[in-house]
Write an enzyme that holds these catalytic residues in place. Structure first.
Site, PDB file in Angstrom:
ATOM      1  N   GLU A 150       0.846  -1.116  -0.085  1.00 43.37           N
ATOM      2  CA  GLU A 150       0.095  -0.135  -0.113  1.00 43.37           C
ATOM      3  C   GLU A 150       0.797   1.286   0.049  1.00 43.37           C
ATOM      4  O   GLU A 150       1.652   1.576   1.150  1.00 43.37           O
ATOM      5  CB  GLU A 150      -0.883   0.047   1.226  1.00 43.37           C
ATOM      6  CG  GLU A 150      -1.791   1.504   0.997  1.00 43.37           C
ATOM      7  CD  GLU A 150      -2.660   1.779   2.493  1.00 43.37           C
ATOM      8  OE1 GLU A 150      -3.731   2.453   2.474  1.00 43.37           O
ATOM      9  OE2 GLU A 150      -2.354   0.963   3.612  1.00 43.37           O
ATOM     10  N   GLU A 249     -11.910   2.766   5.274  1.00 42.49           N
ATOM     11  CA  GLU A 249     -11.093   3.114   6.212  1.00 42.49           C
ATOM     12  C   GLU A 249     -10.889   4.743   6.391  1.00 42.49           C
ATOM     13  O   GLU A 249     -10.186   5.449   5.593  1.00 42.49           O
ATOM     14  CB  GLU A 249      -9.423   2.786   5.879  1.00 42.49           C
ATOM     15  CG  GLU A 249      -8.465   3.005   6.879  1.00 42.49           C
ATOM     16  CD  GLU A 249      -6.945   2.432   6.381  1.00 42.49           C
ATOM     17  OE1 GLU A 249      -6.885   1.309   6.582  1.00 42.49           O
ATOM     18  OE2 GLU A 249      -6.219   3.350   5.896  1.00 42.49           O
TER      19      GLU A 249
END
Length: 277
Positions: A150, A249
């Site tokens: 990520e 998120e």
């Protein structure tokens, strides 16, 4: 085109509730059928697994341990001299993932060491990262697990993070060349670093194994004020045939459940694809 499947990131959502088991139960009660956790390691495995089962949730993502938070560590994958600690953390993550039935682990790259010049250490850090990723790919393949990379933006969130653009992450994935390592696309970070979301989504989606969403710049709900058009982005992901999960998120701007009105509207419009899965 299939509706998108959403997962509740209980490290972020339901902050008013103490402990991950309570947050997992709240996610299930809110209609989620999937959840993700940043670092589950402070919770007993049995309690986590029981809470997820009772809530009807599949756990779809956890992170490798961050390292020594007091020393400023935020992942160890690319940090020189911390290879042994990364491998120990990977073993712990695999243990949790197997016990929880979680198929994906975010392999955190970590930060440029304090006081170091990013350009001066970039080559060494990439070499360490490649070595650790090849090791991780082998370990994960034995357990039929997927590792994710990520990029995290270095403009607002973490100026010292090593991996900060999808282009950098994709180039590293290509060098490693392992099919069970994929890209994790958090549109919050991608928008801040590069914009061009339509082009980047179309270019990189074939190697994306997980998506996360939050509004920019406040990192609130997709329906909160900001510069991203989420109805358009969700439609784009559908049109491009994305089949993975979309992780929520974000920092709730008020009550978490009330703030999920955007998701209830999506489910009303597109159906609830997670029911019965």
């Amino acid at each position: 085109m299939a509706p998108l499947r959403f997962s509740a990131n209980v490290s972020w959502l339901f902050p008013e509730l103490p402990g991950l088991p309570a947050r997992l139960r709240a996610a299930g009660s809110s209609g989620f059928r999937a959840a993700e956790v940043g670092w589950p390691y402070a919770e007993p495995l049995e309690a986590l697994g029981r809470a997820a089962r009772e809530a009807g949730l599949q756990l779809v993502l956890i992170n490798t341990p961050p390292g020594d938070r007091e020393k400023g560590e935020m992942g160890l994958g690319a940090v020189p001299g911390r290879q042994a600690a990364f491998r120990e953390g990977l073993e712990q993550a695999v243990l949790y993932a197997k016990a929880l039935g979680c198929p994906r682990i975010h392999l955190m790259a970590g930060r440029v060491p304090q006081g170091a010049d990013r350009a001066a250490v970039r080559g060494e850090m990439e070499t360490v990262f490649l070595e650790n990723l090849r090791h991780a790919a082998g370990v994960l393949a034995q357990e039929n697990l997927v590792g994710l990379l990520e990029p995290i933006n270095t403009r607002l969130t973490d100026p010292q993070y090593f991996l900060d653009t999808p282009q950098q992450a994709a180039a590293i994935l290509q060098k490693v060349g392992r099919p069970n390592l994929q890209l994790q696309m958090d549109v919050f970070h991608w928008q801040i670093m590069d914009g061009n979301l339509t082009g980047n989504i179309r270019e990189f989606l074939p190697i994306v194994g997980h998506v996360q969403v939050a509004q920019v710049p406040g990192r609130g709900e997709p329906s909160s004020p900001g510069e991203l058009n989420f109805p358009y982005l969700f439609q784009l992901l559908e049109d491009e045939g994305y089949k993975g999960f979309v992780g929520c998120e974000y920092q709730p701007q008020g009550d978490t459940v009330e703030g999920l009105s955007w998701l209830r509207s999506y489910w009303d419009r597109r159906g609830h694809p997670q029911a019965g899965q």
